[in-house]
Design a protein around this motif. Structure first.
Motif, PDB file in Angstrom:
ATOM      1  N   LYS A  57       0.832  -1.217   0.000  1.00  0.00           N
ATOM      2  CA  LYS A  57       0.000   0.000   0.000  1.00  0.00           C
ATOM      3  C   LYS A  57       0.862   1.261   0.000  1.00  0.00           C
ATOM      4  CE  LYS A  57      -3.844  -2.080   2.443  1.00  0.00           C
ATOM      5  NZ  LYS A  57      -4.487  -2.241   3.747  1.00  0.00           N
ATOM      6  N   ARG A  58       2.040   1.179   0.598  1.00  0.00           N
ATOM      7  CA  ARG A  58       2.943   2.331   0.690  1.00  0.00           C
ATOM      8  C   ARG A  58       3.858   2.452  -0.526  1.00  0.00           C
ATOM      9  NH1 ARG A  58       4.748   0.810   6.658  1.00  0.00           N
ATOM     10  NH2 ARG A  58       6.693   1.825   6.041  1.00  0.00           N
ATOM     11  N   GLY A  59       3.679   1.588  -1.526  1.00  0.00           N
ATOM     12  CA  GLY A  59       4.414   1.712  -2.773  1.00  0.00           C
ATOM     13  C   GLY A  59       5.655   0.862  -2.923  1.00  0.00           C
ATOM     14  N   HIS A  60       5.910  -0.022  -1.986  1.00  0.00           N
ATOM     15  CA  HIS A  60       7.067  -0.912  -2.080  1.00  0.00           C
ATOM     16  C   HIS A  60       6.701  -2.142  -2.913  1.00  0.00           C
ATOM     17  CE1 HIS A  60       9.331   1.293   1.009  1.00  0.00           C
ATOM     18  NE2 HIS A  60       8.152   1.453   1.603  1.00  0.00           N
ATOM     19  N   ALA A  61       7.707  -2.786  -3.491  1.00  0.00           N
ATOM     20  CA  ALA A  61       7.495  -3.997  -4.281  1.00  0.00           C
ATOM     21  C   ALA A  61       7.771  -5.227  -3.429  1.00  0.00           C
ATOM     22  CB  ALA A  61       8.401  -3.999  -5.501  1.00  0.00           C
ATOM     23  N   ILE A  62       6.894  -6.213  -3.545  1.00  0.00           N
ATOM     24  CA  ILE A  62       7.096  -7.500  -2.884  1.00  0.00           C
ATOM     25  C   ILE A  62       7.336  -8.521  -3.979  1.00  0.00           C
ATOM     26  CG2 ILE A  62       6.105  -9.270  -1.374  1.00  0.00           C
ATOM     27  CD1 ILE A  62       6.657  -6.531   0.003  1.00  0.00           C
ATOM     28  N   GLU A  63       8.489  -9.164  -3.922  1.00  0.00           N
ATOM     29  CA  GLU A  63       8.879 -10.122  -4.952  1.00  0.00           C
ATOM     30  C   GLU A  63       9.154 -11.486  -4.318  1.00  0.00           C
ATOM     31  OE1 GLU A  63       8.350  -9.176  -7.879  1.00  0.00           O
ATOM     32  OE2 GLU A  63       8.567  -7.003  -7.806  1.00  0.00           O
ATOM     33  N   SER A  64       9.238 -12.494  -5.171  1.00  0.00           N
ATOM     34  CA  SER A  64       9.418 -13.864  -4.706  1.00  0.00           C
ATOM     35  C   SER A  64      10.880 -14.174  -4.396  1.00  0.00           C
ATOM     36  CB  SER A  64       8.912 -14.838  -5.767  1.00  0.00           C
ATOM     37  OG  SER A  64       9.185 -16.169  -5.367  1.00  0.00           O
ATOM     38  N   GLU A  77       4.345 -21.563  -6.532  1.00  0.00           N
ATOM     39  CA  GLU A  77       3.512 -21.388  -5.337  1.00  0.00           C
ATOM     40  C   GLU A  77       3.889 -20.146  -4.537  1.00  0.00           C
ATOM     41  OE1 GLU A  77       0.717 -23.078  -4.841  1.00  0.00           O
ATOM     42  OE2 GLU A  77       1.198 -24.130  -6.712  1.00  0.00           O
ATOM     43  N   SER A  78       5.157 -19.774  -4.543  1.00  0.00           N
ATOM     44  CA  SER A  78       5.527 -18.554  -3.817  1.00  0.00           C
ATOM     45  C   SER A  78       4.888 -17.338  -4.487  1.00  0.00           C
ATOM     46  CB  SER A  78       7.047 -18.395  -3.722  1.00  0.00           C
ATOM     47  OG  SER A  78       7.619 -18.152  -4.990  1.00  0.00           O
ATOM     48  N   ALA A  79       4.903 -17.306  -5.813  1.00  0.00           N
ATOM     49  CA  ALA A  79       4.286 -16.184  -6.534  1.00  0.00           C
ATOM     50  C   ALA A  79       2.780 -16.142  -6.298  1.00  0.00           C
ATOM     51  CB  ALA A  79       4.599 -16.289  -8.026  1.00  0.00           C
ATOM     52  N   LYS A  80       2.141 -17.310  -6.335  1.00  0.00           N
ATOM     53  CA  LYS A  80       0.687 -17.377  -6.098  1.00  0.00           C
ATOM     54  C   LYS A  80       0.339 -16.931  -4.680  1.00  0.00           C
ATOM     55  CE  LYS A  80      -0.126 -21.132  -9.347  1.00  0.00           C
ATOM     56  NZ  LYS A  80      -0.451 -22.570  -9.468  1.00  0.00           N
ATOM     57  N   VAL A 110      16.016 -23.446 -14.213  1.00  0.00           N
ATOM     58  CA  VAL A 110      15.419 -22.522 -13.237  1.00  0.00           C
ATOM     59  C   VAL A 110      14.859 -21.306 -13.965  1.00  0.00           C
ATOM     60  CG1 VAL A 110      15.875 -21.017 -11.260  1.00  0.00           C
ATOM     61  CG2 VAL A 110      16.894 -23.311 -11.340  1.00  0.00           C
ATOM     62  N   ASP A 111      15.617 -20.767 -14.903  1.00  0.00           N
ATOM     63  CA  ASP A 111      15.124 -19.626 -15.679  1.00  0.00           C
ATOM     64  C   ASP A 111      13.881 -19.999 -16.478  1.00  0.00           C
ATOM     65  OD1 ASP A 111      17.010 -17.842 -14.753  1.00  0.00           O
ATOM     66  OD2 ASP A 111      18.215 -17.850 -16.588  1.00  0.00           O
ATOM     67  N   GLU A 112      13.860 -21.179 -17.087  1.00  0.00           N
ATOM     68  CA  GLU A 112      12.695 -21.617 -17.866  1.00  0.00           C
ATOM     69  C   GLU A 112      11.446 -21.655 -16.988  1.00  0.00           C
ATOM     70  OE1 GLU A 112      11.124 -25.747 -19.825  1.00  0.00           O
ATOM     71  OE2 GLU A 112      13.232 -25.240 -20.163  1.00  0.00           O
ATOM     72  N   TYR A 113      11.557 -22.262 -15.813  1.00  0.00           N
ATOM     73  CA  TYR A 113      10.409 -22.333 -14.904  1.00  0.00           C
ATOM     74  C   TYR A 113      10.016 -20.942 -14.408  1.00  0.00           C
ATOM     75  CZ  TYR A 113      10.612 -27.456 -14.573  1.00  0.00           C
ATOM     76  OH  TYR A 113      10.582 -28.805 -14.831  1.00  0.00           O
ATOM     77  N   THR A 114      11.007 -20.095 -14.202  1.00  0.00           N
ATOM     78  CA  THR A 114      10.725 -18.725 -13.758  1.00  0.00           C
ATOM     79  C   THR A 114       9.891 -17.997 -14.802  1.00  0.00           C
ATOM     80  OG1 THR A 114      12.789 -18.692 -12.491  1.00  0.00           O
ATOM     81  CG2 THR A 114      11.796 -16.558 -13.005  1.00  0.00           C
ATOM     82  N   TYR A 115      10.298 -18.079 -16.050  1.00  0.00           N
ATOM     83  CA  TYR A 115       9.531 -17.433 -17.124  1.00  0.00           C
ATOM     84  C   TYR A 115       8.155 -18.076 -17.277  1.00  0.00           C
ATOM     85  CZ  TYR A 115      13.673 -14.821 -18.555  1.00  0.00           C
ATOM     86  OH  TYR A 115      14.749 -13.974 -18.586  1.00  0.00           O
ATOM     87  N   LEU A 164       7.375 -14.740 -14.298  1.00  0.00           N
ATOM     88  CA  LEU A 164       8.309 -13.970 -13.483  1.00  0.00           C
ATOM     89  C   LEU A 164       9.572 -13.727 -14.294  1.00  0.00           C
ATOM     90  CD1 LEU A 164       7.987 -15.997 -10.163  1.00  0.00           C
ATOM     91  CD2 LEU A 164       7.023 -13.737 -10.617  1.00  0.00           C
ATOM     92  N   VAL A 165      10.320 -12.713 -13.911  1.00  0.00           N
ATOM     93  CA  VAL A 165      11.600 -12.414 -14.528  1.00  0.00           C
ATOM     94  C   VAL A 165      12.692 -12.782 -13.527  1.00  0.00           C
ATOM     95  CG1 VAL A 165      13.079 -10.569 -15.426  1.00  0.00           C
ATOM     96  CG2 VAL A 165      10.614 -10.542 -15.899  1.00  0.00           C
ATOM     97  N   PRO A 166      13.710 -13.538 -13.969  1.00  0.00           N
ATOM     98  CA  PRO A 166      14.807 -13.849 -13.049  1.00  0.00           C
ATOM     99  C   PRO A 166      15.540 -12.569 -12.654  1.00  0.00           C
ATOM    100  CG  PRO A 166      14.955 -15.161 -15.068  1.00  0.00           C
ATOM    101  CD  PRO A 166      13.913 -14.117 -15.293  1.00  0.00           C
ATOM    102  N   MET A 167      15.729 -12.386 -11.370  1.00  0.00           N
ATOM    103  CA  MET A 167      16.448 -11.222 -10.871  1.00  0.00           C
ATOM    104  C   MET A 167      17.919 -11.602 -10.806  1.00  0.00           C
ATOM    105  SD  MET A 167      16.150  -9.288  -7.183  1.00  0.00           S
ATOM    106  CE  MET A 167      14.572  -8.499  -7.423  1.00  0.00           C
TER     107      MET A 167
END
Length: 183
Positions: free
Chosen positions: A77-84, A110-113, A137-142, A146-149
């Motif tokens: 709500k305060r504008g921060h990003a929550i990522e997996s 499941e973490s993203a969901k 890992v990248d394939e499953y991420t996409y 999601l984008v791999p960080m």
């Protein structure tokens, strides 16, 4: 530690960009870090381990309390990003290399969901625990939308690797000279 995050730059290269990222979802990210960022007009990216939200446990950093889902929702709500940062913080590359593909998929999807279910916002990034990943890992991420960080762990000051810059400014200058855009 400090994480520098690397993204393919689509913005103008002459415009300074800084993204502050914080891993694991520790309670002090809510009570101490976010207020300091906000005081100076910044917002952060908080990479949370979804199974640890609301818990207290012993970690490699000592006994730690984690944010609650109410606190995570407030950060959004305060504008921060929550990522997996996965469900339980496993080495995703190890899971892939050892045939644990069902667990690998579960950790990513499941973490993203869970983040979406709790905050109403689907994450855009996966920060790989231990900075470990590979092509699967990248394939499953996409596949999880999601984008791999891409991250690089770097300590500054005392205890840094010999013959390397010890200041954050020197490190940034070195990486920029190599053509990296640090965000």
């Amino acid at each position: 530690f400090l994480l520098f995050t690397f993204f393919a730059a689509t913005a103008r290269a002459d415009v300074p960009t800084v993204v502050f990222t914080f891993d694991d979802g520790f309670r002090e990210h809510y009570t101490e870090v976010a207020p300091i960022l906000e005081k100076y007009g910044f917002r952060g990216t908080f990479n949370v381990i979804t199974d640890d939200i609301g818990r207290e446990k012993d970690t490699e950093f000592g006994h730690r309390a984690y944010m609650t889902w109410d606190q995570v929702r407030d950060l959004v709500k305060r504008g921060h990003a929550i990522e997996s940062h996965a469900i339980t913080h496993p080495d995703l590359k190890w899971l892939a290399e050892n045939g644990k593909t069902n667990e690998l998929r579960r950790q990513i999807f499941e973490s993203a969901k869970k983040i979406e279910a709790e905050t109403g916002v689907y994450p855009t990034l996966l920060c790989h625990p231990y900075c470990q990943k590979n092509l699967l890992v990248d394939e499953y991420t996409y596949d999880a939308k999601l984008v791999p960080m891409g991250t690089r762990r770097r300590n500054f000051g005392e205890g840094t690797v010999a013959n390397t810059p010890t200041g954050a400014g020197a490190y940034i200058a070195e990486q920029t000279a190599k053509g990296y855009r640090l965000i």
